[in-house]
Every structure is written in C-alpha cells, then in structure tokens.
Scaffold this motif. Sequence first.
Motif, PDB file in Angstrom:
ATOM      1  N   PHE A   1     -45.671 -13.696 -27.967  1.00 53.16           N
ATOM      2  CA  PHE A   1     -44.887 -13.865 -26.742  1.00 53.16           C
ATOM      3  C   PHE A   1     -44.678 -15.343 -26.427  1.00 53.16           C
ATOM      4  N   GLY A   2     -45.714 -16.145 -26.598  1.00 50.84           N
ATOM      5  CA  GLY A   2     -45.565 -17.585 -26.387  1.00 50.84           C
ATOM      6  C   GLY A   2     -44.524 -18.178 -27.315  1.00 50.84           C
ATOM      7  N   HIS A   3     -44.553 -17.759 -28.558  1.00 48.47           N
ATOM      8  CA  HIS A   3     -43.570 -18.234 -29.535  1.00 48.47           C
ATOM      9  C   HIS A   3     -42.157 -17.769 -29.147  1.00 48.47           C
TER      10      HIS A   3
ATOM     11  N   ARG B   1     -46.079 -17.626 -17.684  1.00 47.60           N
ATOM     12  CA  ARG B   1     -47.503 -17.761 -17.378  1.00 47.60           C
ATOM     13  C   ARG B   1     -47.858 -16.996 -16.095  1.00 47.60           C
ATOM     14  N   GLU B   2     -47.014 -17.150 -15.072  1.00 42.80           N
ATOM     15  CA  GLU B   2     -47.240 -16.430 -13.806  1.00 42.80           C
ATOM     16  C   GLU B   2     -47.216 -14.927 -14.039  1.00 42.80           C
ATOM     17  N   ALA B   3     -46.281 -14.471 -14.859  1.00 45.14           N
ATOM     18  CA  ALA B   3     -46.146 -13.036 -15.132  1.00 45.14           C
ATOM     19  C   ALA B   3     -47.359 -12.506 -15.898  1.00 45.14           C
TER      20      ALA B   3
ATOM     21  N   LEU C   1     -51.131 -20.876 -27.423  1.00 43.72           N
ATOM     22  CA  LEU C   1     -51.233 -21.013 -28.871  1.00 43.72           C
ATOM     23  C   LEU C   1     -49.891 -20.728 -29.529  1.00 43.72           C
ATOM     24  N   GLY C   2     -49.245 -19.649 -29.118  1.00 40.34           N
ATOM     25  CA  GLY C   2     -47.927 -19.317 -29.664  1.00 40.34           C
ATOM     26  C   GLY C   2     -46.840 -20.273 -29.209  1.00 40.34           C
ATOM     27  N   TYR C   3     -46.924 -20.703 -27.963  1.00 42.20           N
ATOM     28  CA  TYR C   3     -45.921 -21.615 -27.414  1.00 42.20           C
ATOM     29  C   TYR C   3     -45.970 -22.971 -28.120  1.00 42.20           C
TER      30      TYR C   3
END
Length: 170
Positions: A127-129, A143-145, A164-166
């Motif tokens: 998801f971060g990616h 992040r809030e979600a 990590l993914g972001y």
Amino acid sequence: MNVCFSGLGGQGISLLGLVLGEAAARSGRNALQTQSYGAEARGGASYSTVIISAERILDIAPEELDMLVAMSQPAYDRFVKALKVGGLLVYDSDLVKPADSGGAGIPATALARKHLGKELFANMVIFGHFVKVGRTVEAEKAREAIAASVPGKHIESNLRAFELGYAHSL
C-alpha cells in the motif's frame, strides 16, 4: 479512478480497500468500496475495488481499472485483463510474475518478513508503494486512514510497513 486490490484470503486485501476509501474521503473525495472473498477464509480468491471521484458515484462495479494491485499470481491473471491501456500495475514481485515488464513491483512479502518479522504486513508495504507511485491520495491522508482503520495495538506496525513500502526506490 477505479482501483482493484487483489490477492488471497488472509493477505489483508479487504483492509486495503477500506483504507484507500477512508484516505480518499479524508481528502474530500467520494469513495465507494466493495469486496469479495472466497468461502475459505484463508487462501481463497479475494479482491476489493475502490471507486474514487470528485463527483457522485453511480456505479458499483467498474468494467475497467485505472490501477491494479496484485498480491498473488491467480489474482493478477484474473484482473489484468480489466486494466486499462496505460493503467498502473503494482504487484508483489515475490508472488507475481507479470506477462510483460510493465508495472511497479515491490518484494512486499520479503520486506515485511525481514523488517517486521511477519508476512502479514505485506499488504501495508504494498500500500505504501501504491500510494507513492499511484499518487491517488496524499501520503498523510493514507497514514491517517491506516491509524483509523486498524486496531490500536497494530497501528505502529502497520505505519512502519506503510513507510517501508513508501520509501522503496523504484
């Protein structure tokens, strides 16, 4: 924007759809999320679609996808046909081998195992990616979600997985 998260039961696919919908709503857009998973809680087919729009959403089942996130080979094989030409494919490169060299792969499962000790955080790694390469929602809203959607004792680990993914380089 039509997005599909796809994989297997137990990978947290439904959670990804909920989190993206929440992030979109926090960004002032309309969002509609639907989900489906096999009768077997773990290991069966699972997917979640999210429609994001500035306008009112009148359709619940998009025929074409702007973005596809695939966390298993069967899921990729099933949904890649619906991905629009020029659409974005994000996939777990540990588990999916795309037919062509396009897309944004990330070894989400291996990264979750190595850095967080559990594969179950692979969904937030991917998801971060997805947030980074897809630019569908702002990272802060994502992040809030996440913080609003996961149990309190798991917020920190899920946010670490997201980061990590972001931060994963393309």
